[in-house]
Design a protein around this motif. Sequence first.
Motif, short mmCIF file in Angstrom:
data_model
loop_
_atom_site.label_atom_id
_atom_site.label_comp_id
_atom_site.label_asym_id
_atom_site.label_seq_id
_atom_site.Cartn_x
_atom_site.Cartn_y
_atom_site.Cartn_z
N PRO A 175 30.60 109.99 -5.44
CA PRO A 175 31.11 108.84 -6.19
C PRO A 175 31.45 107.64 -5.31
CG PRO A 175 32.10 110.85 -7.03
CD PRO A 175 31.33 111.23 -5.80
N ALA A 176 31.84 107.89 -4.06
CA ALA A 176 32.13 106.77 -3.16
C ALA A 176 30.89 105.92 -2.93
CB ALA A 176 32.66 107.29 -1.82
N PHE A 177 29.72 106.55 -2.89
CA PHE A 177 28.48 105.81 -2.71
C PHE A 177 28.08 105.07 -3.98
CE2 PHE A 177 28.44 109.11 0.52
CZ PHE A 177 28.09 108.40 1.65
N TYR A 178 28.46 105.61 -5.14
CA TYR A 178 28.26 104.85 -6.38
C TYR A 178 29.03 103.53 -6.32
CZ TYR A 178 26.93 109.44 -8.40
OH TYR A 178 26.36 110.65 -8.66
N VAL A 179 30.27 103.62 -5.86
CA VAL A 179 31.11 102.42 -5.79
C VAL A 179 30.54 101.42 -4.80
CG1 VAL A 179 33.40 101.55 -5.17
CG2 VAL A 179 33.18 103.65 -6.52
N LEU A 180 30.08 101.90 -3.65
CA LEU A 180 29.47 100.99 -2.67
C LEU A 180 28.22 100.33 -3.23
CD1 LEU A 180 29.82 103.04 0.65
CD2 LEU A 180 31.12 101.03 -0.05
N ALA A 181 27.38 101.10 -3.93
CA ALA A 181 26.17 100.54 -4.52
C ALA A 181 26.52 99.51 -5.59
CB ALA A 181 25.31 101.65 -5.12
N LEU A 182 27.52 99.81 -6.43
CA LEU A 182 27.94 98.87 -7.46
C LEU A 182 28.49 97.60 -6.84
CD1 LEU A 182 28.48 98.21 -10.43
CD2 LEU A 182 30.64 99.47 -10.24
N THR A 183 29.26 97.74 -5.78
CA THR A 183 29.80 96.56 -5.09
C THR A 183 28.67 95.69 -4.56
OG1 THR A 183 31.77 97.82 -4.43
CG2 THR A 183 31.30 95.79 -3.22
N ALA A 184 27.65 96.32 -3.97
CA ALA A 184 26.52 95.55 -3.44
C ALA A 184 25.77 94.81 -4.55
CB ALA A 184 25.56 96.49 -2.70
N VAL A 185 25.58 95.48 -5.68
CA VAL A 185 24.88 94.85 -6.81
C VAL A 185 25.68 93.67 -7.34
CG1 VAL A 185 24.11 95.19 -9.19
CG2 VAL A 185 23.59 96.91 -7.45
N LEU A 186 26.98 93.85 -7.52
CA LEU A 186 27.81 92.77 -8.05
C LEU A 186 27.96 91.64 -7.05
CD1 LEU A 186 30.61 94.63 -10.03
CD2 LEU A 186 28.46 93.67 -10.85
N TRP A 187 28.01 91.97 -5.76
CA TRP A 187 28.04 90.90 -4.74
C TRP A 187 26.78 90.05 -4.84
CZ3 TRP A 187 24.69 89.89 -0.68
CH2 TRP A 187 25.09 88.89 0.21
N LEU A 188 25.63 90.71 -4.96
CA LEU A 188 24.37 89.97 -5.10
C LEU A 188 24.38 89.14 -6.37
CD1 LEU A 188 21.44 89.52 -4.07
CD2 LEU A 188 20.77 91.50 -5.46
N LEU A 189 24.87 89.72 -7.46
CA LEU A 189 24.89 89.03 -8.75
C LEU A 189 25.79 87.80 -8.71
CD1 LEU A 189 24.11 89.22 -11.84
CD2 LEU A 189 26.28 90.42 -12.13
#
Length: 337
Positions: A175-189
């Motif tokens: 789940p920690a990697f889910y959060v990192l991936a979501l953070t990266a997507v939202l940062w890009l967005l």
Amino acid sequence: MAGRPDRLGHLGHLLGAYGLLTLTVLLFIAFSLALPDTFPTLDNISAVLSNQSIPAALALGATIPIAAGRFDLSIGYGLGLAHVMTMRLIVTHGWPWPLACLVVVLGGAAVGGVNGVVVEYARIDSFIATLGTGSVMYAVTGWITDGARVVPGPHGLPAAFTDLYDSRFLGLPVPAFYVLALTAVLWLLLERLPLGRYLYVIGSNPRAAELVGIPSRRFVIHAFTVSGVVVGGAGVLLAAQQQIGNPSVGMDYLLPAFVGALLGSTAIRPGRANALGTLVAVTVLAVGLAGIGQLGARFWVTPLFNGGTLLVAVGVAGYAARRQLRRRRAEPSGVAP
């Protein structure tokens, strides 16, 4: 002497942007010194990352409407409905778990879109509108469960489904990697795509957004929809974690989510909601709560910590926004900010 104000201003900017990150490191060091046998261990770090993954995802979801100057108070109710629906589709109706998860995430997007339409077309303040839709979702949750928990049968849930939460990658909870991936997507967005820039303009100056032709209604609805997708995904993850459908669990996550999102607006990009700031804020909250918990704090310390931090976050965020506004007003006249 002329360079001194510039240096002080640069130092103030660094403290504003990275002060929360520095505080995280200092807290970790302090608790490690106070609790050397339990706090700085891989087991403790893994437990913190695992336990805070869902609050972190929900805080990131709340960040998106905040960037547009809107608030979604329905995310706690939406989380509860999403996780109960996931359990019912798998346990009661026998759906394959991938299909159930997909339907729940799409349902979260639909609910988010409805929130956006209510806020923008019915012209109801986002606080009131999302509180109303959240109450409706809570009623739906109670209706489909009749107030009872959704309990798996004797064979339990599919192992592949529970592995969404229980599995590990590189020795850390997945789940920690889910959060990192979501953070990266939202940062890009938010930072690199036009949608994010439009949302910031809408949130900071709606009149300017209207004058330059930004379709505010459409982009705000998009923001609520993306937030709904995140809430739906967090609900799926919560179902995989708890492995039981609890119709009243969602509200426990509402306050931590907003604390993380609002406190995050004081870090990395002070004065505006941003994904990296939210991640840093959730991290400092996780470290603080884990530390005081291991020191033997009473049960009421957690809501006290969250509530107090929320007040500080809102106050600091308001100060940063006012400071940024004064700087913008000063620059055209040639006055040093």
